[in-house]
Design an enzyme around this catalytic site. Structure first.
Site, PDB file in Angstrom:
ATOM      1  N   TYR A 116       0.731  -1.041  -0.084  1.00 32.98           N
ATOM      2  CA  TYR A 116       0.137   0.183  -0.067  1.00 32.98           C
ATOM      3  C   TYR A 116       0.454   0.830  -0.093  1.00 32.98           C
ATOM      4  O   TYR A 116       2.203   0.893  -0.850  1.00 32.98           O
ATOM      5  CB  TYR A 116      -0.542   0.011   1.021  1.00 32.98           C
ATOM      6  N   LYS A 188      -6.553  -1.328  -1.812  1.00 35.19           N
ATOM      7  CA  LYS A 188      -7.436  -1.184  -1.151  1.00 35.19           C
ATOM      8  C   LYS A 188      -8.099  -1.835  -0.757  1.00 35.19           C
ATOM      9  O   LYS A 188      -8.661  -2.433   0.438  1.00 35.19           O
ATOM     10  CB  LYS A 188      -8.632   0.060  -1.500  1.00 35.19           C
TER      11      LYS A 188
END
Length: 655
Positions: A116, A188
């Site tokens: 991420y 996500k």
């Protein structure tokens, strides 16, 4: 002792082992080994190798999942840069979901920054040059007439719980990244699985390719997206609406997550669809929710510890209030994050404290790059009053002309601008909460922090949240804040920082700085909404999640034993749980959110509607039964990366 230690002895304790059931699988041989959902690699047992025709396709010795994770981690360590580690992990994900998530879950704090932010931002920026194989659904404006056909081709036969979509206009602080934005949707989605417990086979990552205004991408001969300037206006709205209606039509109980849209579109789209479908925007609601939880925890700590130092009756009126509405909030940075926080905390005041929206707005002072937002003229003209939705929302928080802020401004006499600085606001307002979302490194100076702290007496603790990311842009370092306030401040940051060690009142203390990380709450919010099959994500559901996160705060848990005697003294516990506990924390948040959805009647008809029973003692048995059912269903639904036992069945699962 914290409910969730920094490293739990059983990271999957929220999934009872008896609920990890056998799976009936229709795939055999190479087809099974090629399926990332079902592949176990060397993890297939001898019996499974016989049943699924895998002898001769695998080396002799079976491995446990832990052994595979150890091997994969060793391979990962040979990659000498974050982007190479990111590429390795993506390759592992393409081969074996269980091993991928198992590896991540055992090295959570180390590897989340790889899959991420910040490393995924580099992967997104270089997407067209790193491209190997597609992952997700690509819907392109130039092919909008085929949208439904493409949507169904990708989702046919699948039970989708979560749809994460982006138009990639505002990716991770690096701006417009065109088709590379698919990387934020997949990342996500992965976070929802990793710490939210969503089955990865029930998530869908979507890239809404409406072009790009990034000239570097448009001029790149290897760019794999639609080579066009961004579509705007009516055409853009119709394209987005067509997609949203497909989600609503085919997956009415799914959660639709809008990610990294441009600030004006983000706010506008969320408010357009939030009452028609379970829609969520992490940049707006997630940031607000985790900050709300942090503030709730900090207020709980400060109100208890200030009580201890206010021994005389005359001091009681100066004790820091226990309610959100008792505080005075200065938010430095009035962009999407700052506005999201203001709106979320304001809405929580309205719901929890019974204030009107107008009264709650008065608790906030918002500051942007030109100073305090306030009306300059009696007729209501205010700086920055534009046509965009964010400007309309911001207008609610603009201070009134009647407060005569121009008389406070030192700039009024000097240059005629009337801009009111952060220091001048601090001196006038005497805030109890100071929040930074400005990316203005060092903006919280020693003078500002000391002024804030000195204005709070009788044991009150200044709540200081410098939330800007990355760490180099933080408004003040935690170590400096603690030094300037002589250990009084309650601090959380938007980036991870180490412990602060210092002497306070002659005693050596260690202050653990909480990371106000959205991933501590948004996966749980999503899991709860999906579990309840809620028709929408309500403000009260968000507040329920924030309250649960605040209750799990190590600092709050430390007060439980002696708070009644008024003997609590804050000794540096973190305001939020450690990120290693994120899976268990988000599970508890998910249960709380689903319970709220059932209570208020926004859950689907599959749940018995019990609207209003929570306050009725006569129905306490019914309440306990229904809420117990929520936890039971949550334990059944939550997905964890362990190998299920497989049984061959020609009519079983195939993808």
């Amino acid at each position: 002792m914290p409910l969730f230690p920094a490293r739990s002895p059983n990271i999957y304790a929220h999934k009872p082992s008896h609920l990890v059931s056998k799976l009936r699988i229709a795939l055999r041989g190479e087809s099974l080994l090629s399926s990332p959902r079902f592949n176990k690699g060397t993890g297939f047992t001898p019996a499974e190798r016989v049943a699924f025709g895998l002898h001769g396709r695998l080396p002799y010795q079976p491995n446990t999942l832990n052994e595979q994770i150890e091997r994969a981690y060793g391979q990962l360590q040979t990659r000498d840069s974050p982007i190479r580690k990111n590429t390795f992990l993506q390759s592992l994900k393409d081969q074996n979901w269980t091993l991928y998530y198992g590896l991540l879950s055992r090295h959570l704090k180390e590897l989340v920054p790889i899959i991420y932010t910040p490393t995924q931002g580099d992967a997104i920026a270089n997407y067209s040059h790193l491209f190997r194989r597609p992952d997700g659904l690509f819907l392109t404006f130039s092919e909008k007439d085929r949208m439904e056909e493409e949507f169904l081709e990708q989702t046919r036969g699948r039970d989708i719980d979560l749809v994460v979509c982006t138009d990639a206009e505002a990716i991770l602080g690096i701006g417009d990244q065109g088709v590379g934005g698919i990387g934020i949707s997949t990342a996500k989605s992965a976070m929802y699985t990793l710490v939210g417990g969503l089955d990865p086979s029930k998530t869908l990552a979507v890239m809404l390719d409406v072009g790009t205004n990034n000239e570097e991408l448009l001029n790149d001969p290897l760019y794999v997206g639609w080579r066009s300037k961004r579509v705007t206006g009516k055409d853009y709205d119709e394209f987005i609406d067509k997609f949203v209606q497909l989600v609503r039509k085919y997956y009415p109980h799914s959660l639709l997550h809008f990610e990294d849209f441009g600030v004006n579109n983000a706010y506008r789209l969320l408010h357009k669809y939030k009452d028609a479908h379970a829609a969520f925007n992490d940049d707006i609601q997630g940031t607000g929710a985790v900050t709300l939880a942090c503030i709730m925890a900090a207020i709980g700590v400060s109100s208890r510890s200030s009580k201890r130092s206010s021994s005389s009756p005359s001091n009681q009126s100066a004790i820091q209030g226990k309610k959100l509405s008792d505080q005075r909030y200065v938010i430095f940075g009035a962009g999407s994050a700052g506005m999201g926080i203001a709106v979320q905390v304001r809405d929580a005041m309205v719901a929890a404290d019974g204030l009107s929206r107008e009264e709650a707005n008065k608790r906030f002072w918002l500051i942007d790059r030109e100073g305090l937002l306030y009306h300059r003229e009696a007729q209501g003209e205010s700086r920055g009053n534009g046509k965009h939705e964010w400007s309309k929302a911001k207008e609610e928080f603009v201070r009134p002309f009647s407060e005569k802020w121009s008389s406070v401004s030192s700039n009024a006499a000097r240059d005629g601008t009337g801009n009111v600085s952060l220091l001048e606001v601090i001196q006038s307002v005497k805030p109890t909460v100071l929040i930074g979302c400005s990316t203005a490194a060092g903006a919280f100076t020693e003078e500002i922090i000391k002024t804030m702290s000195d204005n709070l007496t009788n044991g009150e603790k200044p709540i200081v949240l410098p939330l800007s990311n990355p760490s180099r842009l933080v408004e003040a370092l935690p170590e400096d804040i603690m030094k300037w306030t002589e250990g009084r401040a309650l601090v959380a940051t938007g980036s991870p920082f180490g412990e602060v060690k210092m002497r306070v009142d002659g005693e050596e203390r260690v202050f653990r700085i909480a990371e106000c990380n959205n991933a501590l709450i948004y996966p749980g919010l999503g899991f709860g909404a999906i579990l309840a099959q809620s028709r929408k994500v309500t403000d009260t559901m968000l507040i329920a999640g924030a309250k649960k996160l605040a209750a799990l705060s190590p600092a709050i848990q430390a007060t439980s034993g002696d708070a009644k005697e008024g003997a609590y003294e804050y000794k540096g516990e973190s305001l939020l749980p450690d990120f290693n506990a994120a899976p268990q924390v988000n599970f508890e948040i998910g249960v709380a959110v689903a319970e709220q959805a059932v209570i208020e009647g926004t859950a689907s008809s599959a749940w018995a509607r019990r609207s209003g029973f929570a306050e009725d003692e006569a129905h306490s048995e019914v309440r306990d039964m229904v809420l117990g059912e929520v936890r039971d269903r949550a334990e059944k639904k939550v997905w964890v990366p362990v190998y299920n036992e497989y049984v061959y069945d020609k009519d079983g699962l195939s993808e």
